[in-house]
Write a protein that holds these residues in place. Structure first.
Motif, PDB file in Angstrom:
ATOM      1  N   THR A  13     -16.470  14.838 -10.764  1.00 56.22           N
ATOM      2  CA  THR A  13     -15.756  13.578 -10.916  1.00 56.22           C
ATOM      3  C   THR A  13     -14.991  13.249  -9.632  1.00 56.22           C
ATOM      4  O   THR A  13     -14.745  14.125  -8.807  1.00 56.22           O
ATOM      5  CB  THR A  13     -14.765  13.661 -12.093  1.00 56.22           C
ATOM      6  N   ASN A  14     -14.603  11.993  -9.519  1.00 58.86           N
ATOM      7  CA  ASN A  14     -13.760  11.576  -8.396  1.00 58.86           C
ATOM      8  C   ASN A  14     -12.367  11.175  -8.849  1.00 58.86           C
ATOM      9  O   ASN A  14     -11.667  10.438  -8.163  1.00 58.86           O
ATOM     10  CB  ASN A  14     -14.404  10.403  -7.651  1.00 58.86           C
ATOM     11  N   ARG A  15     -11.987  11.628 -10.039  1.00 65.08           N
ATOM     12  CA  ARG A  15     -10.624  11.331 -10.512  1.00 65.08           C
ATOM     13  C   ARG A  15      -9.936  12.619 -10.904  1.00 65.08           C
ATOM     14  O   ARG A  15     -10.484  13.431 -11.649  1.00 65.08           O
ATOM     15  CB  ARG A  15     -10.671  10.377 -11.711  1.00 65.08           C
ATOM     16  N   PRO A  63      -9.544  13.496  -5.020  1.00 64.57           N
ATOM     17  CA  PRO A  63     -10.167  12.807  -6.155  1.00 64.57           C
ATOM     18  C   PRO A  63      -9.254  11.756  -6.770  1.00 64.57           C
ATOM     19  O   PRO A  63      -8.570  12.017  -7.752  1.00 64.57           O
ATOM     20  CB  PRO A  63     -10.452  13.949  -7.140  1.00 64.57           C
ATOM     21  N   THR A  64      -9.262  10.564  -6.210  1.00 66.61           N
ATOM     22  CA  THR A  64      -8.453   9.502  -6.795  1.00 66.61           C
ATOM     23  C   THR A  64      -9.021   8.144  -6.381  1.00 66.61           C
ATOM     24  O   THR A  64      -9.748   8.041  -5.402  1.00 66.61           O
ATOM     25  CB  THR A  64      -6.969   9.641  -6.371  1.00 66.61           C
ATOM     26  N   ARG A  94      -8.800  -6.142  -3.521  1.00 67.29           N
ATOM     27  CA  ARG A  94      -8.807  -6.108  -4.981  1.00 67.29           C
ATOM     28  C   ARG A  94     -10.169  -5.639  -5.539  1.00 67.29           C
ATOM     29  O   ARG A  94     -10.221  -4.900  -6.521  1.00 67.29           O
ATOM     30  CB  ARG A  94      -8.493  -7.489  -5.530  1.00 67.29           C
ATOM     31  N   ASP A  95     -11.233  -6.042  -4.913  1.00 73.91           N
ATOM     32  CA  ASP A  95     -12.569  -5.696  -5.428  1.00 73.91           C
ATOM     33  C   ASP A  95     -12.864  -4.204  -5.333  1.00 73.91           C
ATOM     34  O   ASP A  95     -13.845  -3.731  -5.888  1.00 73.91           O
ATOM     35  CB  ASP A  95     -13.651  -6.468  -4.653  1.00 73.91           C
ATOM     36  N   PHE A  96     -12.014  -3.494  -4.603  1.00 70.90           N
ATOM     37  CA  PHE A  96     -12.274  -2.068  -4.384  1.00 70.90           C
ATOM     38  C   PHE A  96     -11.410  -1.172  -5.275  1.00 70.90           C
ATOM     39  O   PHE A  96     -11.399   0.037  -5.098  1.00 70.90           O
ATOM     40  CB  PHE A  96     -12.016  -1.706  -2.912  1.00 70.90           C
ATOM     41  N   ALA A  97     -10.718  -1.779  -6.239  1.00 71.96           N
ATOM     42  CA  ALA A  97      -9.710  -1.041  -7.020  1.00 71.96           C
ATOM     43  C   ALA A  97     -10.249   0.240  -7.653  1.00 71.96           C
ATOM     44  O   ALA A  97      -9.541   1.241  -7.725  1.00 71.96           O
ATOM     45  CB  ALA A  97      -9.110  -1.944  -8.095  1.00 71.96           C
ATOM     46  N   ASP A  98     -11.486   0.221  -8.103  1.00 73.66           N
ATOM     47  CA  ASP A  98     -12.025   1.383  -8.816  1.00 73.66           C
ATOM     48  C   ASP A  98     -12.800   2.338  -7.926  1.00 73.66           C
ATOM     49  O   ASP A  98     -13.349   3.330  -8.400  1.00 73.66           O
ATOM     50  CB  ASP A  98     -12.923   0.921  -9.971  1.00 73.66           C
ATOM     51  N   ARG A  99     -12.838   2.057  -6.634  1.00 74.46           N
ATOM     52  CA  ARG A  99     -13.562   2.949  -5.722  1.00 74.46           C
ATOM     53  C   ARG A  99     -12.794   4.238  -5.474  1.00 74.46           C
ATOM     54  O   ARG A  99     -11.570   4.241  -5.433  1.00 74.46           O
ATOM     55  CB  ARG A  99     -13.742   2.264  -4.357  1.00 74.46           C
ATOM     56  N   GLN A 100     -13.558   5.305  -5.282  1.00 77.20           N
ATOM     57  CA  GLN A 100     -12.920   6.530  -4.806  1.00 77.20           C
ATOM     58  C   GLN A 100     -12.511   6.290  -3.355  1.00 77.20           C
ATOM     59  O   GLN A 100     -13.252   5.654  -2.585  1.00 77.20           O
ATOM     60  CB  GLN A 100     -13.906   7.694  -4.903  1.00 77.20           C
ATOM     61  N   CYS A 122      -0.876  -6.419  -5.177  1.00 82.67           N
ATOM     62  CA  CYS A 122      -0.696  -5.836  -3.842  1.00 82.67           C
ATOM     63  C   CYS A 122      -2.059  -5.663  -3.160  1.00 82.67           C
ATOM     64  O   CYS A 122      -2.185  -5.900  -1.947  1.00 82.67           O
ATOM     65  CB  CYS A 122       0.020  -4.496  -3.929  1.00 82.67           C
ATOM     66  N   LEU A 123      -3.062  -5.269  -3.943  1.00 80.58           N
ATOM     67  CA  LEU A 123      -4.405  -5.137  -3.365  1.00 80.58           C
ATOM     68  C   LEU A 123      -4.937  -6.506  -2.940  1.00 80.58           C
ATOM     69  O   LEU A 123      -5.611  -6.633  -1.913  1.00 80.58           O
ATOM     70  CB  LEU A 123      -5.353  -4.498  -4.386  1.00 80.58           C
TER      71      LEU A 123
END
Lengths: 308, 271
Positions: free
Chosen positions: A237-239, B110-111, B149-155, B142-143
């Protein structure tokens, strides 16, 4: 298999599972902080602490040994810091010096002290003694509701259960500081977090987990429990939130499959004797990591390492 | 403006005592930081004016980042007093936002992008408060401001260097501070990101906030900043760009290592 399983295998499996989970939880942060070696260091330095605790208290299964081990871990952390500062050498070398010499001291102490009458020998200390933690009073699954039988549970079980619960509470309550200070220590400090304290608390927690897992998997193999489940989980995972859950799942899987494979595997293969459960648990966790490294979805490093 | 020759005991204009600076966003007196034997920053005074945009410049190893980190308590200081809006750092943390050097963290962590921005709300959230829709919305806003904003869910490791820098800026915006301290925000970013970042910083200034950035590119100092703090272990010069960003001070800070043609390009005043 009911009654026999409850008496011979249930408690060791539970202890193995709880020990693996207790180590995997702080292990996630140690691995991400590139401090996995400190888990190794702790697992070695607890040996003299355990022996001193035993010599002072005179019993094997007592909190005195845990206190001694925790004390030794604190001494080791301070010693590493001292060597690093006075010797002006890199932390890895300081750790290497501190933990090998303390471990060697523990071996000498163990050898010289009169521990022959009790079950505290070098082998037990190094490889654990999971198989011996049987529940003599158990007469079947019904014993789980029988207060008399429950009173006869090996004391290692409630002990590791408390420690596993402690790791869980620590991880949940300090989730935010742990995560932020692990990712970006400077930013964490600007937020007002005491990052030194957080790092120290993490090491102490890891020490407590290592000591509690001592009965289950011994002082050497415990390092596998710190590193393998979190490292395999990272590849899934990446989270971070999901990584910690995966690491717990891998820890449970390794403990159960490892114990069963050690106890019954050789018999299925036609051999006469079971093999060391602790050794098999560590081996399974290593295999899990190897498989994850080959087939897990996020096994490619997506970014360049930070330090250049 | 006070002047001090590097490593010398040149003329000194005494800095105003701290008591008179109670309204300044940032005031530093006698800051000394040392790694080992050699001081990285020596007896530095710095006063940041309210609503200004200040570039901290100086050659490599001059102690620019160290100054910022020491001010923020990230590295220990041997001596010196720091006040933020007239109060000690520990009591003004909610008024400070910080953008570290991009290379200071492991982007393989990992975030996701949104989680990094939410770190900016950590003081408000405390230990156990859960992130709710309102917090999430603020992080998204803020994004938006940095165009991510479109990258919010990217690692975070899947981003380019410029995008990572913008995420760090978004996290600082989420802190909702009055004083923004940035460590080399333009280092190694693409032109579009540089534009996006300077636009955000100028908006912050227009809102009356104060911006201080460690800066490397002398050719953009005039366009981006209105104040400059020039250091080389010691303070060399400090003040409005027109007064302090001069050839004499640059030669003094950079030890004559700047080529003459660069000096021409910078269109320096103060001759």
């Amino acid at each position: 298999m009911g009654a026999e399983f409850v008496m011979l295998s249930l408690v060791p499996i539970l202890i193995g599972v709880l020990a693996a989970v207790a180590c995997a939880l702080p292990g996630n942060f140690l691995v991400l902080r590139r401090q996995a070696l400190i888990g190794d260091a702790i697992s070695h330095v607890v040996l003299p602490g355990i022996v001193v605790g035993f010599l002072l208290s005179g019993t094997v299964s007592s909190w005195a040994m845990m206190a001694g081990a925790a004390g030794a871990a604190v001494v080791a952390v301070l010693l590493i810091e001292l060597i690093r500062r006075l010797g002006r050498i890199e932390p890895g070398a300081a750790m290497g010096v501190a933990f090998t010499s303390m471990f060697a001291f523990g071996v000498l102490l163990l050898e010289q002290s009169d521990t022959s009458s009790v079950h505290l020998d070098v082998q037990h200390a190094l490889y654990g003694n999971l198989e011996s933690l049987i529940w003599v009073e158990a007469r079947g699954w019904g014993s789980l509701l029988d207060p008399v039988a429950l009173a006869g549970l090996p004391p290692e079980l409630p002990r590791i259960a408390i420690v596993a619960a402690l790791m869980l509470v620590f991880t949940v309550v300090f989730w935010r500081p742990l995560k932020i200070s692990t990712f970006d220590e400077g930013f964490a400090r600007v937020l007002g977090m005491r990052t030194n304290l957080i790092g120290f608390a993490l090491v102490i927690m890891a020490a407590v987990a290592a000591v509690a897992a001592f009965d289950a998997v011994g002082s050497i193999i415990v390092i596998a429990m710190f590193i393998c489940p979190p490292a395999a989980a990272r590849l899934m995972t990446n989270r971070l939130e999901h990584q910690v859950l995966w690491s717990v799942a891998f820890a449970i899987f390794s403990a159960v499959v490892g114990y069963v494979a050690a106890g019954y595997g050789p018999l299925w293969l036609g051999a006469d004797d079971a093999v060391s459960a602790a050794g098999m648990i560590a081996t399974v966790s290593g295999l899990v990591l190897a498989i994850a490294a080959l087939y897990a979805p996020h096994r490619h490093r997506s970014g360049a390492p930070a330090d250049g | 403006m006070s002047l001090r020759m590097p490593f010398g005991r040149g003329e000194e204009v005494a800095a105003a005592p701290l008591a008179e600076l109670s309204d300044k966003p940032l005031a530093v007196r006698g800051l000394t930081v040392s790694y080992g034997q050699k001081p990285a920053v020596f007896s530095l005074d710095m006063t940041i004016e309210d609503g200004s945009m200040t570039a901290i410049i100086g050659p490599n190893g001059a102690g620019k980042s160290t100054t910022l980190k020491a001010v923020l308590g990230i590295v220990p200081r041997l001596s010196g007093v720091v006040t933020v809006y007239g109060r000690p750092l520990a009591k003004s943390r909610r008024r400070i936002a910080y953008v570290p050097q991009r290379a200071s963290v492991d982007w393989d962590f990992p975030t996701r992008v949104i989680d990094v921005v939410l770190m900016g709300l950590a003081r408000e959230l405390g230990l156990l408060r859960r992130v709710n829709a309102g917090h999430r919305q603020r992080a998204f806003d803020c994004l938006d401001r940095v165009g991510m904003r479109d990258f919010a869910d990217r690692q975070i490791g899947q981003l380019s260097g410029g995008q990572q820098q913008r995420v760090f800026l978004a996290r600082a915006l989420a802190q909702g501070a009055d004083l923004y301290l940035l460590d080399e925000p333009f280092a190694g970013v693409d032109a579009a990101t540089e534009r996006a970042i300077i636009d955000v910083l100028k908006t912050l200034k227009a809102e009356g906030r104060t911006v201080v950035a460690v800066h490397h590119d002398l050719s953009t100092v005039r366009d981006y900043f209105d104040h400059v703090m020039m250091i080389n272990v010691h303070k060399v010069a400090e003040g409005p760009v027109a007064e302090a960003f001069t050839e004499e001070h640059l030669q003094s800070a950079y030890g004559g290592r700047l080529a003459a043609n660069l000096m021409d390009q910078l269109q320096l005043g103060g001759h």
